[in-house]
Design a protein around this motif. Sequence first.
Motif, mmCIF file in Angstrom:
data_model
loop_
_atom_site.group_PDB
_atom_site.id
_atom_site.type_symbol
_atom_site.label_atom_id
_atom_site.label_comp_id
_atom_site.label_asym_id
_atom_site.label_seq_id
_atom_site.Cartn_x
_atom_site.Cartn_y
_atom_site.Cartn_z
ATOM 1 N N VAL A 9 4.767 6.032 -10.674
ATOM 2 C CA VAL A 9 4.212 6.185 -12.011
ATOM 3 C C VAL A 9 3.791 4.791 -12.448
ATOM 4 C CG1 VAL A 9 6.513 6.013 -13.060
ATOM 5 C CG2 VAL A 9 4.628 7.006 -14.360
ATOM 6 N N THR A 10 2.580 4.681 -12.989
ATOM 7 C CA THR A 10 2.028 3.350 -13.222
ATOM 8 C C THR A 10 1.320 3.243 -14.560
ATOM 9 O OG1 THR A 10 0.571 1.626 -12.327
ATOM 10 C CG2 THR A 10 -0.153 3.917 -12.055
ATOM 11 N N GLY A 11 1.522 2.130 -15.213
ATOM 12 C CA GLY A 11 0.698 1.742 -16.338
ATOM 13 C C GLY A 11 -0.192 0.585 -15.940
ATOM 14 N N ALA A 12 0.379 -0.312 -15.125
ATOM 15 C CA ALA A 12 -0.331 -1.533 -14.747
ATOM 16 C C ALA A 12 -1.555 -1.263 -13.888
ATOM 17 C CB ALA A 12 0.625 -2.473 -14.002
ATOM 18 N N ALA A 13 -1.535 -0.171 -13.108
ATOM 19 C CA ALA A 13 -2.657 0.124 -12.217
ATOM 20 C C ALA A 13 -3.706 1.017 -12.871
ATOM 21 C CB ALA A 13 -2.154 0.752 -10.926
ATOM 22 N N ASN A 14 -3.707 1.100 -14.192
ATOM 23 C CA ASN A 14 -4.760 1.835 -14.888
ATOM 24 C C ASN A 14 -6.161 1.459 -14.417
ATOM 25 O OD1 ASN A 14 -4.759 3.754 -17.467
ATOM 26 N ND2 ASN A 14 -2.760 2.762 -17.380
ATOM 27 N N PRO A 15 -6.456 0.174 -14.203
ATOM 28 C CA PRO A 15 -7.808 -0.176 -13.750
ATOM 29 C C PRO A 15 -8.037 0.116 -12.265
ATOM 30 C CG PRO A 15 -6.679 -2.048 -14.808
ATOM 31 C CD PRO A 15 -5.648 -1.025 -14.483
ATOM 32 N N LEU A 16 -6.982 0.466 -11.529
ATOM 33 C CA LEU A 16 -7.086 0.614 -10.071
ATOM 34 C C LEU A 16 -6.362 1.878 -9.580
ATOM 35 C CD1 LEU A 16 -6.202 -3.103 -9.229
ATOM 36 C CD2 LEU A 16 -8.471 -2.065 -8.986
ATOM 37 N N PRO A 17 -6.524 3.006 -10.225
ATOM 38 C CA PRO A 17 -5.742 4.187 -9.813
ATOM 39 C C PRO A 17 -6.108 4.693 -8.423
ATOM 40 C CG PRO A 17 -7.405 4.827 -11.408
ATOM 41 C CD PRO A 17 -7.409 3.323 -11.365
ATOM 42 N N GLU A 18 -7.349 4.461 -8.005
ATOM 43 C CA GLU A 18 -7.759 4.930 -6.679
ATOM 44 C C GLU A 18 -6.885 4.355 -5.570
ATOM 45 O OE1 GLU A 18 -11.820 4.012 -8.763
ATOM 46 O OE2 GLU A 18 -9.740 3.294 -8.855
ATOM 47 N N LEU A 19 -6.370 3.147 -5.785
ATOM 48 C CA LEU A 19 -5.538 2.528 -4.753
ATOM 49 C C LEU A 19 -4.246 3.310 -4.564
ATOM 50 C CD1 LEU A 19 -7.603 0.230 -5.512
ATOM 51 C CD2 LEU A 19 -5.802 -1.376 -4.867
ATOM 52 N N LEU A 20 -3.579 3.645 -5.659
ATOM 53 C CA LEU A 20 -2.332 4.404 -5.546
ATOM 54 C C LEU A 20 -2.583 5.834 -5.068
ATOM 55 C CD1 LEU A 20 -0.305 3.266 -8.679
ATOM 56 C CD2 LEU A 20 0.261 2.852 -6.291
ATOM 57 N N ILE A 21 -3.679 6.433 -5.509
ATOM 58 C CA ILE A 21 -4.008 7.791 -5.086
ATOM 59 C C ILE A 21 -4.242 7.832 -3.579
ATOM 60 C CG2 ILE A 21 -5.754 9.616 -5.239
ATOM 61 C CD1 ILE A 21 -6.165 8.660 -8.199
ATOM 62 N N THR A 22 -5.023 6.892 -3.079
ATOM 63 C CA THR A 22 -5.337 6.871 -1.645
ATOM 64 C C THR A 22 -4.128 6.449 -0.829
ATOM 65 O OG1 THR A 22 -7.612 6.269 -2.251
ATOM 66 C CG2 THR A 22 -6.994 6.039 0.069
ATOM 67 N N LEU A 23 -3.333 5.530 -1.359
ATOM 68 C CA LEU A 23 -2.108 5.123 -0.662
ATOM 69 C C LEU A 23 -1.221 6.336 -0.415
ATOM 70 C CD1 LEU A 23 0.060 2.021 -1.610
ATOM 71 C CD2 LEU A 23 1.116 4.184 -0.991
ATOM 72 N N GLN A 24 -1.041 7.155 -1.456
ATOM 73 C CA GLN A 24 -0.183 8.326 -1.280
ATOM 74 C C GLN A 24 -0.829 9.352 -0.346
ATOM 75 O OE1 GLN A 24 2.166 9.363 -4.509
ATOM 76 N NE2 GLN A 24 2.837 11.323 -3.683
ATOM 77 N N ALA A 25 -2.147 9.514 -0.442
ATOM 78 C CA ALA A 25 -2.833 10.486 0.411
ATOM 79 C C ALA A 25 -2.787 10.092 1.885
ATOM 80 C CB ALA A 25 -4.277 10.633 -0.047
ATOM 81 N N GLU A 26 -2.843 8.780 2.159
ATOM 82 C CA GLU A 26 -2.881 8.293 3.546
ATOM 83 C C GLU A 26 -1.502 8.049 4.128
ATOM 84 O OE1 GLU A 26 -5.409 7.947 5.458
ATOM 85 O OE2 GLU A 26 -7.173 7.942 4.147
ATOM 86 N N PHE A 27 -0.472 8.132 3.308
ATOM 87 C CA PHE A 27 0.841 7.678 3.749
ATOM 88 C C PHE A 27 1.313 8.370 5.016
ATOM 89 C CE2 PHE A 27 5.472 8.404 3.668
ATOM 90 C CZ PHE A 27 5.885 7.099 3.905
ATOM 91 N N ARG A 28 1.195 9.683 5.078
ATOM 92 C CA ARG A 28 1.722 10.396 6.244
ATOM 93 C C ARG A 28 0.780 10.344 7.433
ATOM 94 N NH1 ARG A 28 6.394 12.337 5.112
ATOM 95 N NH2 ARG A 28 6.949 13.031 3.014
ATOM 96 N N SER A 29 -0.507 10.462 7.190
ATOM 97 C CA SER A 29 -1.454 10.509 8.304
ATOM 98 C C SER A 29 -1.786 9.134 8.856
ATOM 99 C CB SER A 29 -2.744 11.210 7.865
ATOM 100 O OG SER A 29 -3.348 10.508 6.802
ATOM 101 N N CYS A 30 -1.773 8.127 7.999
ATOM 102 C CA CYS A 30 -2.138 6.774 8.447
ATOM 103 C C CYS A 30 -1.325 5.738 7.658
ATOM 104 C CB CYS A 30 -3.634 6.546 8.252
ATOM 105 S SG CYS A 30 -4.239 5.041 9.054
ATOM 106 N N PRO A 31 -0.041 5.606 7.982
ATOM 107 C CA PRO A 31 0.816 4.694 7.214
ATOM 108 C C PRO A 31 0.361 3.245 7.247
ATOM 109 C CG PRO A 31 1.944 5.507 9.177
ATOM 110 C CD PRO A 31 0.704 6.318 9.034
#
Length: 372
Positions: free
Chosen positions: A275-297
């Motif tokens: 859960v993030t407030g600081a990454a408001n300007p960069l949410p795509e990074l956290l979204i993609t990090l979580q999406a890629e975590f299992r398939s491409c850690p």
Amino acid sequence: MSSYSQRTLLALFPGITQNDSKILKPEIASLKHLSWITTMTHAWKYSSVGGGLYTSWLNVTNIKLCPVTTGFMIQVQGPIVTLLTPFDRNGDIDWQAFKRYLASLYSWGVGTVIANGTTAEFASLTIDERRQVIEFVRKHFAGTIINNVSATCVKDVRELIDETQDRADLLLILPPYYYSAREDNGLCRFFSDALSETPLPAMLYHFPQHTGNFVGVDLVAMLLDRGISIQGIKDSSGDLDNALLYRSNFPGMPVFLGNDEKAFEVLQKGLTGSVTGAANPLPELLITLQAEFRSCPAKAQSIQRCLDTWNAFRQASGHPEIPLVKAAMGARIAGFPPHVRAPFMPIPNAQLDQIRTVIHTCLNDFQRLVSR
């Protein structure tokens, strides 16, 4: 208090076997004692019969909404973005900027937001402004909405909950603040008085640096034992070990950690997400990090390093997070207002370009990484 019979449970949840349903004796299956917490393909049931917390793993498939203590429980996945509240120069809420901001977050892939949270400066908003905010967010954001209803007075919490109905999917609530270091019995009384018979499930909000009160595993168990519908826990202490205690004691409970520096490690350790407030300007990074975590850690870990450029800058800047993040949003949304309410001070104009350059650098590095 009504209860589910074995036949009803089998009808509601085709994935439950006859043996599974036999576990659910009438006194256990009452709405007073049973809540369901779902993942993509499984459900955990929690019950507090016989004085102890009882959990059992059920193979329940294709469940979107599940019965809980009151109402229905909705599936929440990370990352969760805690919303800012845009203000104009006079300190009033800038609704046009707010609308553009919500549209931008949704277009960037943000699926779940928290309204009226810490990042939104909720402590500087009136009760009426908080009502207006949740009404506005519901109108202009199509994803899952969690509304922070925290207040030190139970009557204020109940009023905020009343205003949340039909506007949010979940509640978020802190323990009472100002009166710090209270015992679990007192905190349990507060949460129970605030949340009993509410129409929406709640997420507990652990932020001891601000409240002076600790939401420990014993307190969570006490609330479950009283039949309070707990959807999950937002742990903003930044302490991964504490979040893991929630996970180990309540294995099906969604747990989100507020610590952008540990977003990758959060997933490694089996928590639900960030859960993030600081990454408001960069949410795509956290979204993609979580999406890629299992398939491409390895790629997910590289994205964490991209985000850490912003994390390191924030830590070194000496500025409070909220004014800094508002200043940074101007790198993504032209004209986003950097104004904050007292006791915060806005970032000096002379520093805005430097802050926004860091955001552009992070985005460029991220885009090169994902395009490989």
